[in-house]
Each structure stands twice: as structure tokens, then as C-alpha cells.
Design a protein around this motif. Structure first.
Motif, PDB file in Angstrom:
ATOM      1  N   ASP A   1      26.970   6.805  -0.890  1.00 22.98           N
ATOM      2  CA  ASP A   1      25.545   6.547  -1.077  1.00 22.98           C
ATOM      3  C   ASP A   1      25.283   6.019  -2.476  1.00 22.98           C
ATOM      4  N   ARG A   2      24.305   5.167  -2.577  1.00 18.99           N
ATOM      5  CA  ARG A   2      23.860   4.640  -3.852  1.00 18.99           C
ATOM      6  C   ARG A   2      22.358   4.821  -3.953  1.00 18.99           C
ATOM      7  N   THR A   3      21.899   5.004  -5.176  1.00 14.48           N
ATOM      8  CA  THR A   3      20.479   5.248  -5.411  1.00 14.48           C
ATOM      9  C   THR A   3      19.866   4.041  -6.097  1.00 14.48           C
ATOM     10  N   ILE A   4      18.726   3.601  -5.573  1.00 14.54           N
ATOM     11  CA  ILE A   4      18.057   2.404  -6.070  1.00 14.54           C
ATOM     12  C   ILE A   4      16.755   2.789  -6.774  1.00 14.54           C
ATOM     13  N   LEU A   5      16.539   2.216  -7.931  1.00 12.38           N
ATOM     14  CA  LEU A   5      15.282   2.380  -8.662  1.00 12.38           C
ATOM     15  C   LEU A   5      14.281   1.372  -8.119  1.00 12.38           C
ATOM     16  N   VAL A   6      13.152   1.862  -7.607  1.00 13.51           N
ATOM     17  CA  VAL A   6      12.109   1.014  -7.034  1.00 13.51           C
ATOM     18  C   VAL A   6      10.921   1.025  -7.993  1.00 13.51           C
ATOM     19  N   VAL A   7      10.616  -0.145  -8.554  1.00 16.79           N
ATOM     20  CA  VAL A   7       9.647  -0.253  -9.643  1.00 16.79           C
ATOM     21  C   VAL A   7       8.470  -1.122  -9.218  1.00 16.79           C
ATOM     22  N   GLY A   8       7.264  -0.692  -9.573  1.00 24.26           N
ATOM     23  CA  GLY A   8       6.080  -1.501  -9.320  1.00 24.26           C
ATOM     24  C   GLY A   8       4.815  -0.760  -9.681  1.00 24.26           C
ATOM     25  N   THR A   9       3.691  -1.421  -9.487  1.00 21.45           N
ATOM     26  CA  THR A   9       2.383  -0.811  -9.759  1.00 21.45           C
ATOM     27  C   THR A   9       1.936  -0.059  -8.503  1.00 21.45           C
ATOM     28  N   TYR A  10       2.202   1.208  -8.491  1.00 22.82           N
ATOM     29  CA  TYR A  10       1.939   2.009  -7.300  1.00 22.82           C
ATOM     30  C   TYR A  10       0.452   2.233  -7.061  1.00 22.82           C
ATOM     31  N   ASP A  11      -0.379   1.925  -8.027  1.00 25.96           N
ATOM     32  CA  ASP A  11      -1.820   2.067  -7.777  1.00 25.96           C
ATOM     33  C   ASP A  11      -2.331   0.964  -6.851  1.00 25.96           C
ATOM     34  N   THR A  12      -1.707  -0.220  -6.888  1.00 23.81           N
ATOM     35  CA  THR A  12      -2.171  -1.339  -6.057  1.00 23.81           C
ATOM     36  C   THR A  12      -1.151  -1.791  -5.005  1.00 23.81           C
ATOM     37  N   LYS A  13       0.113  -1.415  -5.178  1.00 26.23           N
ATOM     38  CA  LYS A  13       1.166  -1.898  -4.266  1.00 26.23           C
ATOM     39  C   LYS A  13       1.907  -0.724  -3.619  1.00 26.23           C
ATOM     40  N   ASP A  14       1.215   0.385  -3.443  1.00 26.81           N
ATOM     41  CA  ASP A  14       1.851   1.589  -2.899  1.00 26.81           C
ATOM     42  C   ASP A  14       2.447   1.328  -1.519  1.00 26.81           C
ATOM     43  N   ASP A  15       1.711   0.675  -0.631  1.00 26.56           N
ATOM     44  CA  ASP A  15       2.196   0.442   0.736  1.00 26.56           C
ATOM     45  C   ASP A  15       3.487  -0.381   0.736  1.00 26.56           C
ATOM     46  N   GLU A  16       3.501  -1.450  -0.060  1.00 23.13           N
ATOM     47  CA  GLU A  16       4.653  -2.332  -0.085  1.00 23.13           C
ATOM     48  C   GLU A  16       5.866  -1.643  -0.700  1.00 23.13           C
ATOM     49  N   LEU A  17       5.649  -0.926  -1.810  1.00 19.25           N
ATOM     50  CA  LEU A  17       6.742  -0.241  -2.481  1.00 19.25           C
ATOM     51  C   LEU A  17       7.289   0.903  -1.631  1.00 19.25           C
ATOM     52  N   THR A  18       6.397   1.606  -0.964  1.00 15.67           N
ATOM     53  CA  THR A  18       6.831   2.680  -0.068  1.00 15.67           C
ATOM     54  C   THR A  18       7.621   2.113   1.100  1.00 15.67           C
ATOM     55  N   TYR A  19       7.217   0.957   1.602  1.00 17.25           N
ATOM     56  CA  TYR A  19       7.954   0.306   2.689  1.00 17.25           C
ATOM     57  C   TYR A  19       9.373  -0.020   2.237  1.00 17.25           C
ATOM     58  N   ILE A  20       9.524  -0.584   1.041  1.00 17.95           N
ATOM     59  CA  ILE A  20      10.853  -0.886   0.506  1.00 17.95           C
ATOM     60  C   ILE A  20      11.693   0.383   0.423  1.00 17.95           C
ATOM     61  N   ALA A  21      11.090   1.444  -0.125  1.00 17.33           N
ATOM     62  CA  ALA A  21      11.820   2.709  -0.265  1.00 17.33           C
ATOM     63  C   ALA A  21      12.231   3.262   1.093  1.00 17.33           C
ATOM     64  N   ASP A  22      11.351   3.156   2.079  1.00 16.12           N
ATOM     65  CA  ASP A  22      11.666   3.660   3.422  1.00 16.12           C
ATOM     66  C   ASP A  22      12.833   2.899   4.045  1.00 16.12           C
ATOM     67  N   VAL A  23      12.872   1.569   3.841  1.00 15.73           N
ATOM     68  CA  VAL A  23      13.980   0.773   4.378  1.00 15.73           C
ATOM     69  C   VAL A  23      15.294   1.187   3.725  1.00 15.73           C
ATOM     70  N   ILE A  24      15.267   1.408   2.424  1.00 21.27           N
ATOM     71  CA  ILE A  24      16.482   1.831   1.717  1.00 21.27           C
ATOM     72  C   ILE A  24      16.953   3.187   2.230  1.00 21.27           C
TER      73      ILE A  24
END
Length: 410
Positions: free
Chosen positions: A3-26
């Protein structure tokens, strides 16, 4: 599969849905996730692993300072500094093995700093609405950064942007699992060059140096290659450098967009790394083939290398300027420095009778090097062409001397 761990970076106040989607796919692919919020004004719907306050503090500031600046550019630079610092700390601690950053122009500006902070071999993905755009200056791109266009993703999730986001999530996790970082089990020689049609010394030198116990990395000096070369030199990754293709210096000097930046050919010298320098393709200015030549070389003879890349021949006066610029850079070196000057030419096309032959321009360049070579650099004039066997032999003679006296160790 580890397993590898990925750092997911972004503005979670405005892009929460998109960033959460990326994290869920990982996570669905078996990877781990560390989330980092780089928002300023707003707050995410759910807490992130690294809060915006921690990010600002990592850079020596605070969210209050970012807000009180009253300027979004200043605020984002505060967050970029902190995000880059924190990302590097997490990598060094072994807590993350790759990074993916999502954003528009603001997020991409920050992403470039984050990726530049991480060493070569750490997977770096930027998902951006301006990927591949001329808005992004080449000198800010990390040597091994990957970019994916965030198509149809300016606001909210949809099937179009999910196609981009899911590919990016899979790509960064796959890269983190598959990457073979630099081994560093043998001392590394950094060399610059172009393809064998124009410069050939690496064909003889690479195996000869490997027989001596060294690893050799040859960098294609077309802008990004020079950036990678300089970044590794700044890290102290090289036991010695053989910087034989300084054309990017001339590109920058003449205003070409194919540039490795103003600091090209300085990192090794600043780090005290022993360097052998030469003048491959010193007389050519590369530019984007489907664009007009830079104004400084407009109207001069053009050689079309392919549909992407063309080169302009420098005039005699421009070659003199190039010579002075190279010598000024060498003057800043703090370690052993040797300049091998092949007096019969610096690329296969400039041989007598060749399509780019210019004996007067070559003579002007050679004379200017002789007049301005700094005292701290050993100048070796060589009555040969850079592609002759004599050039490679001279390089090995210098290098073997360094091995013998301990300047370079195996």
C-alpha cells in the motif's frame, strides 16, 4: 502489492466534493490518503488530516495573516509556502509516497510550489483547469511532474470531470506503487547533451564512466531537461557534472521560451560539485517551431529540426555575448571547474562544409572565451571537434586525474 499513501491537496472549502471523490477512488484501489486543506476564508464540511491552520503555520505564518493581507495572491503564497514545507516533511517522514493537487489558476500556482519542493522520484500529479497552458512558466515545473486537464470541472462533480479525476487518482497511486526511486548505490555523473545526430560524445563516455564505477544520467538540454539537471545538482545528487550542452543558456539569453531559467549552469558550481564544461550547440538558439523566432534573432538563418523545434544560428556578436555569459557563470563556481573548448566546432552541423558552418563566428566565440575565461576555471583549448574521439579522450583524462587526486571518489 504494498500500500502507498497519497497526499491529496486542495481548497476543501470550495472543492470538497471533488477532492473527496479523488480520495475515495484512491481508497477503493487499496491506497491510503492524507488530506491537506489549503483554504483561506472558508472551512471544509469535514475536518482534514492537515488543517489550513497547520499549513499556514508550517510556512511561518497564520491564517489570520493571510486574511488580513487583504490580497488573494499574498494569501495563496502564504499557503503555498506552508503546503510545500509540510508536503516535504510528510515525505521525509515516510508518511506519504505521492501527491495530487487539484485547482484552477490559484490552486495550480500553489501546486507548482508543492511539487517543486519534493525530490525527483516522488510521484506528483496536478489536476488543473489550466494544465499544459502557456500560463505555466517552464521554470516552475518540477522535473518529473505530471499534469492532467481538469475538463469540465470548474464547479461541481459531473461525469465529464469524474473521468479526469478518476484517471488522476489511479495514476498517482499506480505511480507510487510502481516507481523505482534513484538507487544512489553508485556515484552519479550528470551530463547534458542532445540526440546523437548532433552531439555524440555520450556514446563513448557513458560506458567508459560506468566501467570506472559511476552511474551516468544524460539530460536532454531542451528546457525541462536543464531544469531537472539543475535541481539535482542543487540537491548535491552528482559526484561530478559534465555540462557539455549549454544551449539553454543561449536560449534564455536570446529570449526563447525554451529555457531552463536564468540560473541554468550555476547549481553545480554553487554546490562545489566538480564540473567539466564544454560548448555543445553553443551557437544555436532553439525556439518553438510553430511560433515566430524570438525578436532578438528574427531574420537570422533557421534550421528546422522537426515540426516542434527549430534553431536559429547566432551571429558572431551574439556568440561573443554567449561566451561572456558562460564565463560569468563559471566565475561563480566554488568547486573545481574545467572548460574544454573544442576549437573546430560544437555540433555536427557546423563542421566545415556543413549546413551550419560559420568559421568566422566560431573564431569569434573561441577568442572571446579565451579573453574572459575566469582564473578559477582551467581552460583546455582542443584542436578538435566536440564529436571527435579526441574530445571524449580529453574529458576522461581530466576525470581520471580527479579520481587519482581524490577530487572525485568512487
Amino acid at each position: 502489492m504494498t500500500d502507498r499513501t497519497i497526499l491529496v491537496v486542495g481548497t476543501y472549502d470550495t472543492k470538497d466534493d471533488e477532492l473527496t471523490y479523488i480520495a475515495d477512488v484512491i481508497r477503493a484501489q487499496g491506497g491510503g490518503v492524507v488530506t491537506m486543506d489549503v483554504s483561506v476564508l472558508g472551512d471544509p464540511a469535514n475536518p482534514t488530516d492537515i488543517s489550513k491552520h497547520q499549513v499556514a503555520e508550517a510556512g511561518g505564518h497564520s491564517i489570520a495573516e493571510a486574511i488580513d493581507s487583504g490580497d488573494e495572491n499574498t494569501a495563496m503564497q502564504i499557503m503555498a509556502k506552508g503546503a510545500a514545507t509540510e508536503a516535504l516533511r510528510l515525505h521525509r517522514a515516510g508518511e506519504v509516497h505521492g501527491v495530487i493537487v487539484l485547482g484552477g489558476t490559484m490552486g495550480t500556482d500553489l501546486a507548482l510550489d508543492v511539487c517543486a519542493a519534493l525530490p525527483l522520484g516522488v510521484p506528483k500529479y496536478i489536476v488543473s483547469t489550466v494544465s499544459f497552458s502557456p500560463l505555466i512558466p517552464p521554470e516552475r515545473l518540477a522535473a518529473d511532474v505530471q499534469m492532467i486537464l481538469w475538463a469540465g470541472g470548474l464547479y461541481g462533480l459531473n461525469s465529464v470531470c469524474k473521468a479526469s479525476l478518476s484517471q488522476a487518482a489511479g495514476a498517482v497511486l499506480g505511480a507510487a506503487r510502481a516507481v523505482e526511486p534513484p538507487a544512489r548505490d553508485r556515484p552519479l555523473i550528470g551530463m547534458t547533451s542532445f540526440g546523437k545526430t548532433v552531439l555524440r560524445y555520450m556514446v563513448a563516455l557513458k560506458p567508459a564512466l560506468e566501467e570506472r564505477g559511476f552511474e551516468v544520467a544524460v539530460f536532454h538540454a531542451t528546457g525541462m531537461g536543464g531544469r531537472a539537471f539543475e535541481s539535482l545538482a542543487a540537491e548535491g545528487a552528482f559526484a561530478a557534472v559534465m555540462d557539455f550542452a549549454p544551449q539553454e543558456v543561449g536560449n534564455h539569453l536570446m529570449g526563447s521560451t525554451i529555457s531552463a531559467g536564468a540560473d541554468r549552469m550555476t547549481a553545480a558550481g554553487a554546490a562545489g560539485i566538480p564540473q567539466i564544461v564544454s560548448t555543445g550547440c553553443y551557437d544555436l538558439v532553439d525556439f518553438v517551431g510553430w511560433q515566430e523566432p524570438p525578436p532578438r534573432v528574427a531574420g537570422q538563418e533557421v534550421h528546422a529540426h522537426n515540426r516542434l523545434l527549430s534553431s536559429v544560428m547566432m551571429t558572431a556578436e551574439q556568440r561573443r555575448e554567449m561566451a561572456r555569459t558562460l564565463c560569468a557563470k563559471l566565475a561563480r563556481a566554488t568547486g573545481p571547474s574545467v572548460l574544454i573548448l573544442p576549437e573546430q566546432g560544437g555540433n555536427e552541423w557546423d563542421r566545415p562544409g556543413g549546413p551550419l558552418s560559420d568559421p568566422e563566428g566560431l573564431a569569434a566565440f573561441v577568442a572571446e572565451i579565451g579573453a574572459h575565461c575566469p582564473d578559477g576555471t582551467r581552460l583546455i583549448p582542443l584542436d578538435a571537434h566536440i564529436n571527435d574521439d579526441a574530445f571524449a579522450a580529453q574529458v576522461l583524462e581530466v576525470f581520471d586525474g580527479w579520481i587519482a587526486d581524490g577530487t572525485v571518489t568512487r
